[in-house]
Write an enzyme that holds these catalytic residues in place. Structure first.
Site, PDB file in Angstrom:
ATOM      1  CG  LEU A 110      -2.193  -0.819   1.157  1.00  0.00           C
ATOM      2  CD1 LEU A 110      -2.942  -0.734   2.480  1.00  0.00           C
ATOM      3  CD2 LEU A 110      -3.092  -0.356   0.024  1.00  0.00           C
ATOM      4  CG  ASP A 160       9.953   0.590   3.226  1.00  0.00           C
ATOM      5  OD1 ASP A 160       9.587   1.293   2.260  1.00  0.00           O
ATOM      6  OD2 ASP A 160       9.323  -0.413   3.598  1.00  0.00           O
ATOM      7  CD  GLU A 214       7.077   0.812   6.572  1.00  0.00           C
ATOM      8  OE1 GLU A 214       6.656   0.063   5.666  1.00  0.00           O
ATOM      9  OE2 GLU A 214       8.014   1.629   6.416  1.00  0.00           O
ATOM     10  CE  LYS A 217     -20.713   2.693   4.761  1.00  0.00           C
ATOM     11  NZ  LYS A 217     -21.084   2.192   3.400  1.00  0.00           N
ATOM     12  CB  CYS A 233      29.574  -2.110  -6.456  1.00  0.00           C
ATOM     13  SG  CYS A 233      30.095  -3.344  -5.233  1.00  0.00           S
ATOM     14  CG  MET A 241      35.555   0.643 -10.360  1.00  0.00           C
ATOM     15  SD  MET A 241      36.273   1.185  -8.797  1.00  0.00           S
ATOM     16  CE  MET A 241      37.096  -0.321  -8.275  1.00  0.00           C
ATOM     17  CG  HIS A 292      26.853   0.600  -3.485  1.00  0.00           C
ATOM     18  ND1 HIS A 292      26.086  -0.016  -4.456  1.00  0.00           N
ATOM     19  CD2 HIS A 292      27.722  -0.339  -3.034  1.00  0.00           C
ATOM     20  CE1 HIS A 292      26.469  -1.279  -4.571  1.00  0.00           C
ATOM     21  NE2 HIS A 292      27.466  -1.496  -3.728  1.00  0.00           N
ATOM     22  CD  GLU A 343      23.879   2.699  -5.316  1.00  0.00           C
ATOM     23  OE1 GLU A 343      23.845   1.457  -5.209  1.00  0.00           O
ATOM     24  OE2 GLU A 343      24.884   3.331  -5.694  1.00  0.00           O
TER      25      GLU A 343
END
Length: 545
Positions: free
Chosen positions: A16, A72, A140, A223, A379, A382, A515, A517
């Site tokens: 979800l 996450d 979470e 409701k 990684c 390379m 990394h 990112e």
């Protein structure tokens, strides 16, 4: 300072978007000047996701302190400024491992070890530890209410609400409100049943986030409020949007942050979402589009490269261009040849493990080098660039990694045998060592060489980037490779490990062992990805001419 906890659960169906919704709320609260953090509790029995298949689980997000965590946590870091750590993610496997280790040591003094209180107490202890020093912590709970795996976590947060006090805890439940085309209306019954399931284990939700493909009408929200025993203003409609960065504004427009601040008695200014408005504007108004091919092993599940995909988009935002990402299976490069790499403005080869598809990645690096196409290797990306250059330029025809060919003539990439663990102790490892938790992990310092493209992109002599690998460039074979034209543009702080390489005679060819990112965000971007996307746009212009 008392920490306030918001426990986020999901019902009806999985996927979800609990993580995105929770991170968006955290972004609003942070924009109000609050010190916010987040946690993810995963109900699977793996100790961590480090050895899980990327095709099943998605990417493993690495934190600054070297924890291998759920993807996450990547969403969390992209939405809020707080950096995650190993305290922000734990699993059923980790909890049971800790409890069983204590039982073997005799810490429980001969007591019968049970789910309640021993497992639930361990969960509560970790939540409280992760929440220290923050105004608000969003926690979470993975999975869906009703799953047997989630029950210990739900029981733990029920108890924690009593321990900490209801004035400092809140339960936020995400549900699905489906639209039935035949009836021409949304249906609230699944939400009612999901809340009933929560009530059966002693949890009354304070806020309902109702996911739907459209805005939920006011009468249907009323409701839901009536039958689920929550205030109408706490029933939030969260419709599908074309950009996840619109969700903070969508939640704020319905007063969710105000409701929470009043509930926790927090006096703070209104949220300033101007940074997010700028992100939305940049995303909606690109001046062009570039196509970047990502050649990987796990492309059937894009979530396996979630942070890379997001970082490319962030690079697009910083250059005001839309990034069209073409996912290419490296095995297809092996079978079909490099023809499938045509019509790309740039090529990225991400990380991965194992021999499958490796020759396709090597062929990809060669194609980018020989055709002057912008290339970013990460990684393994390379390592294949180094192997390709060694084979085809430096004359080392058998160049390989000992991961794939232990007895090769030129092992230009090899296993690091001496490591330091979390406490700084030296540890010897081999190819037979355990896979889990035995890599070079987390933030490591890298010193950049003056006059290199990497130094120019970062604008700093020293950087810290995150790692996740076992194999490194073999320094013993590096001299002839450098003599052939490859340049090492960054090394570890002790100068022993190669961290980043480039090709000075290529328009834009950069590859890193780390990394990048994992530290890219929509508001700030990342130097490597911003430079890479800019190079793609410049390459596209040259091709048009």
């Amino acid at each position: 300072m008392t920490t306030n906890y918001i426990f986020v659960t999901g019902g009806v169906v999985s996927s979800l978007g609990k993580g995105i919704a929770a991170a968006s709320l955290a972004a609003i609260l942070e924009a109000r000047g609050l010190n916010v953090s987040m946690m993810k509790l995963d109900p699977y029995i793996n100790v961590d996701p480090g050895t899980m298949s990327p095709i099943q689980h998605g990417e493993v997000f690495v934190t600054e302190d070297g924890a291998e965590t759920d993807l996450d946590l990547g969403h969390y870091e992209r939405f809020i400024r707080t950096k995650m750590s190993r305290r922000n993610n734990f699993t059923t496997g980790r909890i049971y491992s800790d409890v069983l280790r204590k039982e073997r040591r005799g810490d429980y003094l001969g007591a019968t070890v049970q789910v309640i209180p021993h497992i639930t107490n361990a969960i509560k202890e970790r939540i409280l530890e992760g929440g220290e020093g923050h105004d608000v912590v969003l926690v979470e709970i993975g999975g869906t209410v009703g799953d047997i795996e989630s029950l210990p976590f739900l029981e733990a947060i029920r108890q924690l609400a009593v321990d900490v006090g209801r004035e400092h805890t809140m339960f936020m439940h995400l549900t699905l409100v489906p639209y039935m085309a035949a009836a021409g209306e949304v249906k609230t019954k699944p939400t009612q049943h999901s809340v009933k399931e929560l009530l059966s284990i002693g949890i009354q939700p304070d806020v309902l986030i109702c996911r739907s493909d459209r805005a939920i009408p006011a009468n249907e929200r009323a409701k839901i409020a009536l039958f689920c025993n929550v205030p109408e203003k706490a029933v939030i409609s969260l419709k599908d949007v074309d950009s996840i960065y619109k969700i903070p504004g969508l939640l704020k427009s319905q007063g969710l942050d105000e409701f929470i601040c009043k509930r926790f008695n927090l006096a703070c200014p209104a949220a300033d979402l101007s940074e997010w408005e700028q992100v939305i504007f940049e995303e909606a108004n690109p001046a062009g589009e570039v196509t970047i091919g990502m050649v990987g092993k796990y492309v059937e599940l894009p979530d396996a490269y979630k942070s890379v995909i997001e970082a490319l988009k962030h690079g697009g935002l910083k250059n005001r261009v839309s990034v069209n990402i073409k996912l290419i299976d490296s095995q297809n490069v092996e079978t079909k040849g490099t023809e499938i790499l045509k019509d790309l403005d740039a090529i990225l080869v991400p990380g991965g493990f194992g021999y499958r598809g490796i020759e396709g990645k090597i062929a990809t690096a060669r194609y980018a080098r020989e055709n002057n196409i912008p290339y970013l290797g990460i990684c393994l990306g390379m390592q294949v660039a180094l192997m390709e250059f060694a084979r085809n330029v430096a004359g080392m025809e058998d160049a390989n990694s000992t991961e794939f060919m232990p007895d090769c003539k030129y092992p230009v990439v090899a296993l690091i045998t001496e490591w330091r663990d979390e406490e700084g102790n030296v540890e010897m490892r081999s190819e037979d060592s355990d896979l889990g938790g035995t890599m070079r992990l987390g933030g490591q310092q890298c010193n950049l060489v003056d006059g290199t493209l990497a130094r120019q992109l970062y604008g700093a002599p020293s950087i810290v980037e995150r790692h996740r690998h076992r194999y490194e460039v073999n320094n013993m074979l590096l001299k002839p490779i450098e003599a052939a034209g490859l340049r090492v543009s960054g090394r570890s702080a002790d100068h022993s490990l190669v961290e980043i390489i480039e090709l000075p005679n290529h328009p834009w060819f950069v590859a890193s062992q780390f990394h990048p990112e994992f530290t890219s965000t929509p508001r700030d971007g990342h130097p490597l990805f911003s430079g890479f996307v800019k190079a793609a746009a410049e390459y596209q212009k040259r091709q048009v001419k």
